[in-house]
Scaffold this motif. Structure first.
Motif, PDB file in Angstrom:
ATOM      1  N   ASP A   1      -7.421  17.711  -8.701  1.00 54.81           N
ATOM      2  CA  ASP A   1      -6.754  17.067  -7.653  1.00 54.81           C
ATOM      3  C   ASP A   1      -5.649  16.358  -7.834  1.00 54.81           C
ATOM      4  O   ASP A   1      -4.798  15.503  -6.908  1.00 54.81           O
ATOM      5  CB  ASP A   1      -7.695  16.870  -6.685  1.00 54.81           C
ATOM      6  N   GLY A   2      -5.353  16.083  -9.072  1.00 57.58           N
ATOM      7  CA  GLY A   2      -4.291  14.852  -9.511  1.00 57.58           C
ATOM      8  C   GLY A   2      -4.803  13.704  -9.395  1.00 57.58           C
ATOM      9  O   GLY A   2      -3.920  12.797  -9.789  1.00 57.58           O
ATOM     10  N   GLU A   3      -6.066  13.395  -9.477  1.00 62.43           N
ATOM     11  CA  GLU A   3      -6.696  12.081  -9.611  1.00 62.43           C
ATOM     12  C   GLU A   3      -7.613  12.078 -10.911  1.00 62.43           C
ATOM     13  O   GLU A   3      -8.252  12.994 -11.132  1.00 62.43           O
ATOM     14  CB  GLU A   3      -7.547  11.695  -8.132  1.00 62.43           C
ATOM     15  N   PHE A   4      -7.319  11.031 -11.343  1.00 62.38           N
ATOM     16  CA  PHE A   4      -8.018  10.708 -12.861  1.00 62.38           C
ATOM     17  C   PHE A   4      -9.225   9.990 -12.493  1.00 62.38           C
ATOM     18  O   PHE A   4      -9.389   8.830 -12.110  1.00 62.38           O
ATOM     19  CB  PHE A   4      -7.372  10.297 -14.007  1.00 62.38           C
ATOM     20  N   GLU A   5     -10.412  10.700 -12.761  1.00 65.70           N
ATOM     21  CA  GLU A   5     -11.804  10.124 -12.550  1.00 65.70           C
ATOM     22  C   GLU A   5     -12.310   9.337 -13.581  1.00 65.70           C
ATOM     23  O   GLU A   5     -13.033   8.037 -13.280  1.00 65.70           O
ATOM     24  CB  GLU A   5     -12.889  11.190 -12.255  1.00 65.70           C
ATOM     25  N   SER A   6     -11.729   9.526 -14.784  1.00 66.65           N
ATOM     26  CA  SER A   6     -12.537   8.412 -15.850  1.00 66.65           C
ATOM     27  C   SER A   6     -11.519   8.902 -17.044  1.00 66.65           C
ATOM     28  O   SER A   6     -10.514   9.514 -17.111  1.00 66.65           O
ATOM     29  CB  SER A   6     -13.870   9.180 -16.186  1.00 66.65           C
ATOM     30  N   THR A   7     -11.635   7.511 -17.835  1.00 64.04           N
ATOM     31  CA  THR A   7     -10.851   7.771 -19.196  1.00 64.04           C
ATOM     32  C   THR A   7     -11.695   7.720 -20.376  1.00 64.04           C
ATOM     33  O   THR A   7     -12.823   7.171 -20.442  1.00 64.04           O
ATOM     34  CB  THR A   7      -9.938   6.524 -19.208  1.00 64.04           C
ATOM     35  N   LEU A   8     -11.546   8.525 -21.320  1.00 65.51           N
ATOM     36  CA  LEU A   8     -12.207   8.724 -22.654  1.00 65.51           C
ATOM     37  C   LEU A   8     -11.406   7.941 -23.571  1.00 65.51           C
ATOM     38  O   LEU A   8     -10.200   8.373 -23.731  1.00 65.51           O
ATOM     39  CB  LEU A   8     -12.682   9.976 -22.900  1.00 65.51           C
ATOM     40  N   VAL A   9     -11.936   7.237 -24.655  1.00 60.80           N
ATOM     41  CA  VAL A   9     -11.161   6.931 -25.851  1.00 60.80           C
ATOM     42  C   VAL A   9     -11.683   7.828 -26.919  1.00 60.80           C
ATOM     43  O   VAL A   9     -12.731   7.776 -27.479  1.00 60.80           O
ATOM     44  CB  VAL A   9     -11.422   5.536 -26.207  1.00 60.80           C
ATOM     45  N   LEU A  10     -10.539   8.677 -27.170  1.00 56.86           N
ATOM     46  CA  LEU A  10     -10.775   9.792 -28.178  1.00 56.86           C
ATOM     47  C   LEU A  10     -11.002   9.132 -29.777  1.00 56.86           C
ATOM     48  O   LEU A  10     -11.543   9.613 -30.800  1.00 56.86           O
ATOM     49  CB  LEU A  10      -9.977  10.905 -28.380  1.00 56.86           C
ATOM     50  N   SER A  11      -9.966   7.984 -29.992  1.00 56.75           N
ATOM     51  CA  SER A  11     -10.036   7.595 -31.067  1.00 56.75           C
ATOM     52  C   SER A  11      -9.314   6.225 -31.194  1.00 56.75           C
ATOM     53  O   SER A  11      -8.274   5.884 -30.331  1.00 56.75           O
ATOM     54  CB  SER A  11      -9.183   8.203 -32.031  1.00 56.75           C
ATOM     55  N   ASN A  12      -9.671   5.231 -31.962  1.00 55.80           N
ATOM     56  CA  ASN A  12      -9.282   3.904 -31.934  1.00 55.80           C
ATOM     57  C   ASN A  12      -8.660   3.501 -33.317  1.00 55.80           C
ATOM     58  O   ASN A  12      -8.664   2.194 -33.616  1.00 55.80           O
ATOM     59  CB  ASN A  12      -9.811   2.722 -31.279  1.00 55.80           C
ATOM     60  N   THR A  13      -8.562   4.366 -34.252  1.00 61.13           N
ATOM     61  CA  THR A  13      -8.458   4.173 -35.725  1.00 61.13           C
ATOM     62  C   THR A  13      -6.968   4.988 -36.121  1.00 61.13           C
ATOM     63  O   THR A  13      -6.747   4.774 -37.258  1.00 61.13           O
ATOM     64  CB  THR A  13      -9.649   4.640 -36.572  1.00 61.13           C
ATOM     65  N   LEU A  14      -6.295   5.358 -35.207  1.00 56.89           N
ATOM     66  CA  LEU A  14      -4.928   5.888 -35.583  1.00 56.89           C
ATOM     67  C   LEU A  14      -4.107   5.155 -35.691  1.00 56.89           C
ATOM     68  O   LEU A  14      -3.924   4.118 -35.020  1.00 56.89           O
ATOM     69  CB  LEU A  14      -4.599   7.175 -34.838  1.00 56.89           C
ATOM     70  N   SER A  15      -2.820   5.437 -36.517  1.00 58.18           N
ATOM     71  CA  SER A  15      -1.879   4.561 -36.475  1.00 58.18           C
ATOM     72  C   SER A  15      -0.790   5.015 -35.862  1.00 58.18           C
ATOM     73  O   SER A  15       0.034   5.795 -36.227  1.00 58.18           O
ATOM     74  CB  SER A  15      -1.666   4.390 -38.144  1.00 58.18           C
TER      75      SER A  15
END
Length: 476
Positions: free
Chosen positions: A99-113
């Motif tokens: 519907d164009g609204e983002f319900e949530s956010t996932l962090v897929l990685s926090n180690t990429l440069s």
């Protein structure tokens, strides 16, 4: 930090204090030398009223708290918006019901440069993530399964709407994010100029086009593959076909392109290009460019690449470092003026000196039933961002530009170019300037027809929607 940045941040902070009415905070983290500012949700809402748009358009916040949000790409089913960053994070914004609204956010990685290159291949098989020295190819089916399982996991039942999913560390140990199936590495060499991964775009032939910015501000000798646009066939790379990891160079002399897209009218590749940096009288660093007026030279550029030429494996030369703009010789190299006469592709349009044009996208035709669809006059036209100058006086950029192209005798030409959205940059009566956003990449949301703008200063994603209601007209 130089005096302009200090004044800008102080003025902005004072303006925020006068508007603040909410205790709900959005933390904007220090990145790239900018001051840490803590802003309330109401502050952002007030400042949104400063953004000037054509009549009938509105802007709001699609997502926030995305550290150094930089580039974006949708999954094939449009339920996930992948967001790369100028830090270490790779995000997934979840739109469960399209519907164009983002319900949530996932962090897929926090180690990429600095995963600033991001694309989903046109065949829907792969997610491609590029850092300054590496291209990582993920099996998209595996990625989507992981996202769906993680998003619906019982470990995440306590998360609020549009909030980050606070994953249980034990869950991550037993269900880690999938590893890339293939990695292509580039030799970095001497990194004089801070390198970005640039942008990635694909076409229907499963070829990915990658911008590879220069590693130097300006230098007569630019080692390959820097200051280029490259082509890589992802399927061939995954299959391990011999020499497939060696990209084909389709353009040289492109100093620092951060955005490109194929025109739906001609199939030509349009792209932005940033000129020599560290411009302006307020520059506290050594000026590496040797123009008489460094505050207004050299121009940034909007360029067009004929698709027939690149399809025939021709390599086009866009002039850097010898030539800028309309094939004007760079005075840093006075003994090479004649090299700008032949064999160079002139900039299609000169832009203001270091307003920093970045992301570029063509707006497609959408059913009028989409709740945010732009009017038909915007179909098949381009939008690109200007990130904003760093040392130029006065500060320039911080806008969304709109360009309309037309076909004339089989040739695509730029019919008009104008400001579509501005106001992230404010100029006060005493002459000081401040900004609360730096538009970066742009993408069209296929779920509602809105234009999404990643912003690495605001640390989030703006959304521009057409509602048909009268709002402020853009001032030229």
């Amino acid at each position: 930090m130089n005096s302009i940045r200090v004044l800008a941040c102080l003025a902005l902070f004072v303006s925020f204090l006068s508007f603040s009415t909410s205790s709900t905070k959005i933390s904007v983290l220090d990145d790239g030398g900018y001051s840490r500012v803590v802003r309330s949700v109401s502050d952002i809402a007030v400042n949104l009223s400063e953004i000037l748009l054509p009549a009938g358009f509105k802007i709001d916040i699609a997502a926030s708290q995305l550290q150094s949000a930089r580039t974006m790409a949708f999954s094939p089913d449009n339920t996930v918006l992948f967001v790369g960053s100028y830090s270490y994070y790779l995000y997934a914004l979840i739109d469960n019901n399209n519907d164009g609204e983002f319900e949530s956010t996932l962090v897929l990685s926090n180690t990429l440069s600095k995963p600033t290159g991001l694309e989903v291949t046109s065949n829907g098989n792969y997610l491609v993530v590029a850092t300054p020295s590496t291209i990582m190819i993920y099996n998209l089916t595996e990625v989507m399964i992981w996202i769906n399982e993680t998003n619906t996991s019982e470990n995440n039942n306590n998360n609020s709407n549009r909030g980050f999913l606070n994953l249980n560390p034990k869950y991550l140990l037993t269900n880690p994010f999938p590893n890339p199936i293939t990695v292509v590495k580039f030799s970095m060499g001497s990194q004089i100029h801070f390198l970005r991964a640039g942008s990635i775009i694909n076409n229907d032939n499963d070829n990915l086009y990658l911008t590879f910015p220069s590693i130097v501000n300006t230098n007569f000798t630019i080692p390959s593959p820097y200051a280029t646009i490259l082509r890589l066939n992802i399927t061939a790379v995954v299959l391990g076909i011999q020499n497939s990891t060696i990209p084909q160079v389709v353009a040289i002399g492109v100093r620092d392109s951060q955005g490109m897209d194929f025109s739906p009218l001609s199939g030509n590749l349009w792209f932005t290009d940033n000129g020599c940096e560290y411009l302006g009288e307020s520059n506290p660093l050594e000026i590496h460019c040797n123009f008489p007026d460094n505050n207004n030279n050299p121009p940034d550029e909007l360029n067009q690449m004929n698709f027939t030429q690149i399809s025939q494996s021709q390599t086009l030369d866009y002039g850097f470092p010898l030539c800028v703009g309309d094939n004007v010789p760079d005075p840093t190299y006075p003994n090479y003026d004649t090299n700008c006469v032949k064999g160079k592709v002139s900039a299609y349009a000169n832009l203001s000196a270091h307003e920093a044009p970045l992301g570029l996208v063509f707006y497609p035709e959408f059913p009028t039933t989409q709740k945010c669809s732009f009017p038909p006059m915007y179909y098949n036209t381009m939008f690109f961002t200007t990130h904003g100058s760093t040392f130029r006086q006065p500060i320039d950029g911080h806008t969304i530009q709109w360009g309309q192209t037309v076909m004339q005798n089989g040739v695509e030409v730029l019919d008009q170019l104008s400001v579509f959205a501005k106001g992230w940059l404010q100029t006060f009566p005493n002459g000081t300037q401040a900004f609360f956003g730096r538009p970066d990449s742009v993408i069209v949301n296929p779920n509602d027809g809105s234009l999404l703008i990643a912003d690495d200063y605001f640390m989030g994603v703006w959304r521009i929607c057409y509602t048909g209601n009268q709002q402020t007209e853009t001032e030229e």
